[in-house]
Design a protein around this motif. Structure first.
Motif, PDB file in Angstrom:
ATOM      1  N   ARG A 122      58.381  -9.197 -13.140  1.00  0.00           N
ATOM      2  CA  ARG A 122      57.779  -7.865 -13.106  1.00  0.00           C
ATOM      3  C   ARG A 122      56.256  -7.891 -13.044  1.00  0.00           C
ATOM      4  O   ARG A 122      55.643  -6.896 -12.649  1.00  0.00           O
ATOM      5  CB  ARG A 122      58.223  -7.058 -14.336  1.00  0.00           C
ATOM      6  CG  ARG A 122      59.682  -6.638 -14.287  1.00  0.00           C
ATOM      7  CD  ARG A 122      60.061  -5.783 -15.485  1.00  0.00           C
ATOM      8  NE  ARG A 122      61.396  -5.227 -15.314  1.00  0.00           N
ATOM      9  CZ  ARG A 122      61.675  -4.114 -14.654  1.00  0.00           C
ATOM     10  NH1 ARG A 122      60.696  -3.417 -14.105  1.00  0.00           N
ATOM     11  NH2 ARG A 122      62.907  -3.688 -14.546  1.00  0.00           N
ATOM     12  N   THR A 123      55.639  -8.998 -13.452  1.00  0.00           N
ATOM     13  CA  THR A 123      54.170  -9.029 -13.521  1.00  0.00           C
ATOM     14  C   THR A 123      53.545 -10.197 -12.774  1.00  0.00           C
ATOM     15  O   THR A 123      52.391 -10.113 -12.358  1.00  0.00           O
ATOM     16  CB  THR A 123      53.699  -9.090 -14.985  1.00  0.00           C
ATOM     17  OG1 THR A 123      54.050 -10.365 -15.558  1.00  0.00           O
ATOM     18  CG2 THR A 123      54.308  -7.962 -15.814  1.00  0.00           C
ATOM     19  N   ASN A 182      52.658  -4.275 -12.446  1.00  0.00           N
ATOM     20  CA  ASN A 182      53.618  -4.816 -11.485  1.00  0.00           C
ATOM     21  C   ASN A 182      52.935  -5.031 -10.136  1.00  0.00           C
ATOM     22  O   ASN A 182      52.481  -4.071  -9.513  1.00  0.00           O
ATOM     23  CB  ASN A 182      54.790  -3.848 -11.333  1.00  0.00           C
ATOM     24  CG  ASN A 182      55.955  -4.464 -10.581  1.00  0.00           C
ATOM     25  OD1 ASN A 182      55.778  -5.057  -9.522  1.00  0.00           O
ATOM     26  ND2 ASN A 182      57.150  -4.318 -11.122  1.00  0.00           N
ATOM     27  N   THR A 185      54.916  -3.163  -7.038  1.00  0.00           N
ATOM     28  CA  THR A 185      54.780  -1.715  -6.941  1.00  0.00           C
ATOM     29  C   THR A 185      53.334  -1.260  -7.047  1.00  0.00           C
ATOM     30  O   THR A 185      53.020  -0.103  -6.785  1.00  0.00           O
ATOM     31  CB  THR A 185      55.582  -1.031  -8.065  1.00  0.00           C
ATOM     32  OG1 THR A 185      55.025  -1.407  -9.338  1.00  0.00           O
ATOM     33  CG2 THR A 185      57.045  -1.445  -8.014  1.00  0.00           C
ATOM     34  N   ASP A 189      53.978  -1.165 -15.228  1.00  0.00           N
ATOM     35  CA  ASP A 189      55.422  -1.332 -15.282  1.00  0.00           C
ATOM     36  C   ASP A 189      56.002  -0.487 -16.419  1.00  0.00           C
ATOM     37  O   ASP A 189      55.937  -0.858 -17.593  1.00  0.00           O
ATOM     38  CB  ASP A 189      55.778  -2.818 -15.479  1.00  0.00           C
ATOM     39  CG  ASP A 189      57.235  -3.090 -15.168  1.00  0.00           C
ATOM     40  OD1 ASP A 189      58.088  -2.653 -15.966  1.00  0.00           O
ATOM     41  OD2 ASP A 189      57.528  -3.706 -14.134  1.00  0.00           O
TER      42      ASP A 189
END
Length: 490
Positions: A122-123, A182, A185, A189
């Motif tokens: 996610r990161t 993120n 995106t 997040d």
């Protein structure tokens, strides 16, 4: 067209004016100031109001030294640290220093809630206990009133920019270092924030480098008797600015930004989020021009600087050049440390901690200052080789040499040791890369430079770069094997 860069590192800050002058980027340091953390009881803080005062002095000195017609200002600082703003717009307490012990053990606690693999997916960020994620979690777990009252979360350059403009905005290269942003995106997040009970509403959308994000507040212009100026979001993480200033003429290059921290990696168009990057604990931080900095954070010259500080407290004051000379005179390859061992993050006495590491690993214990410093510099050079090799494997690139920028440029022994360790040339310079990258992004925003590629070409023409060629390959290869053996077992 003159622009002003505020470049704040973990030990000092400066104001640097610059402009395009023919086929070069001309620059002048007009104000330098100390940045020392302050310990109060068990806590360690940044003196952020003093930093803002010094920035105001930089604006005053710019006018006094002939730069009265500035066209913009930009700020870059170190990453991970932040301030919290209350509902009435005031700072809620001094920001904590990333070496404050409140974070101890929080990385493990967070990873018990969210698996490492999921956090990394996610990161894309390296697991380090200093990351903003663990500070925020620590505040949440302790029931801190600061977090309960916070209306806005601002990273250090965001906070200083807020003091200048009154505008609360995040910037993407610095937001990416928090381990809460993120990269796919390009947003905070929300799943991670919700899972850890952190208030998503206090995080502002992140702007890209090169955008104007406000102007100097009228009250500040009145105080300093200066005209209103646009404030440009640059690569506000100092490494993002440093990488923007790498004087590379090809798109594929490896860099080492060497200061209190060492950051070694390359520039990639997309984050590398595979299992190997996770296992090797690499990071994918935001870069200028919508790139990513695939790199590894390494402890860096903090080890060197802390030895100096500890000896000074004991009454032995050494200049930096004296320390390098002592290291040069010590016998090589006697012992090694793992620079990133947690025992070196915030020790009470760095030289004693290095000696303890050597005892724990069955090596001879360094006694003199020169022996300790030689151990530090050789260990850093060996770690650079390891990380460079892994960067090549992750990126699928092969690099002919290494661009070294930042304060480490001034340590000739470290530069030569690094060339010897990696078995390739080291191109050292500029020492002022972070400030130059800051200036370059502002000048691109004003149309004075076409793009980051042209900026790097300008810098290549403007600067004297010193080349270090590798020496004694067989000896260094043998020593590298010993380094891997010693550090693998600790």
């Amino acid at each position: 067209m003159n622009v002003l860069a505020f470049d704040l590192g973990a030990s000092s800050g400066r104001a640097v004016a610059g402009r395009v002058d023919g086929n070069r980027l001309a620059f002048w340091e007009i104000h330098r100031f100390e940045n020392s953390p302050v310990r109060v009881g068990e806590r360690l803080y940044w003196d952020v109001l003093r930093l803002f005062h010094e920035m105001k002095q930089g604006l005053l000195k710019a006018r006094q030294t002939g730069f009265s017609e500035l066209h913009s200002v930009g700020i870059d600082t170190w990453g991970v640290d932040f301030g919290l703003i209350g509902a009435h717009g005031e700072l809620l307490g001094n920001p904590y220093h990333y070496r404050d012990s409140l974070i101890d053990g929080k990385l493990e606690e967070v990873c018990a809630i969210l698996p490492k693999r999921e956090i990394f997916a996610r990161t894309g960020i390296q697991f380090m206990p200093i990351n903003s994620l663990y500070r925020l979690y620590a505040l949440k777990q302790s029931g801190s009133p600061l977090l309960e009252q916070a209306a806005s979360f601002l990273m250090m350059p965001d906070l200083l920019r807020y003091f200048l403009t009154g505008e609360k905005k995040s910037e993407w290269t610095n937001a990416s270092t928090t381990q809460l942003y993120n990269p796919l995106t390009r947003s905070w997040d929300e799943y991670m924030l919700q899972s850890l009970g952190l208030p998503a509403e206090m995080f502002a959308d992140a702007v890209e480098p090169g955008q104007v994000v406000g102007v100097l507040q009228p009250s500040l212009c009145t105080e300093l008797e200066c005209p209103s100026l646009p404030v440009v979001a640059v690569g506000e993480h100092d490494t993002a600015s440093a990488v923007a200033a790498i004087p590379a003429l090809t798109p594929d290059f490896a860099y080492l930004s060497c200061g209190t921290w060492s950051l070694l990696g390359t520039e990639v168009p997309q984050p590398v989020l595979n299992d190997q990057a996770l296992e090797w604990n690499f990071t994918n931080e935001g870069g200028v021009n919508r790139t990513f900095r695939l790199l590894k954070n390494i402890m860096g010259l903090w080890l060197f600087e802390e030895c100096r500080r500890c000896w000074a407290v004991g009454g032995t004051r050494l200049r930096y050049d004296e320390m390098v000379a002592l290291a040069h005179g010590a016998k090589p390859f006697q012992r090694f440390i793992e620079p990133d061992d947690p025992m070196f993050l915030h020790p009470a006495h760095m030289p004693k901690q290095i000696q303890q590491y050597c005892r724990d690993t069955g090596q001879s214990v360094p006694e003199s200052a020169g022996e300790i410093l030689r151990c530090v510099l050789e260990s850093l050079a060996m770690k650079y080789r390891l990380v460079l090799e892994r960067t090549e494997m992750l990126s699928g690139k092969r690099f002919s040499g290494l661009h070294l920028v930042g304060g480490g440029v001034n340590n000739a022994l470290l530069c030569q040791c690094t060339a010897n360790a990696i078995g390739r040339p080291v191109w050292a310079g500029p020492a002022e890369a972070t400030a130059l990258g800051n200036l370059a992004v502002q000048l691109i925003a004003h149309g004075q430079i076409r793009d980051i590629r042209e900026a790097r070409a300008l810098l290549s023409e403007s600067l004297a770069i010193k080349s270090y060629e590798p020496q004694e390959a067989a000896l260094w290869n043998e020593a590298y094997g010993l380094f891997r053996q010693v550090t693998a077992c600790h």
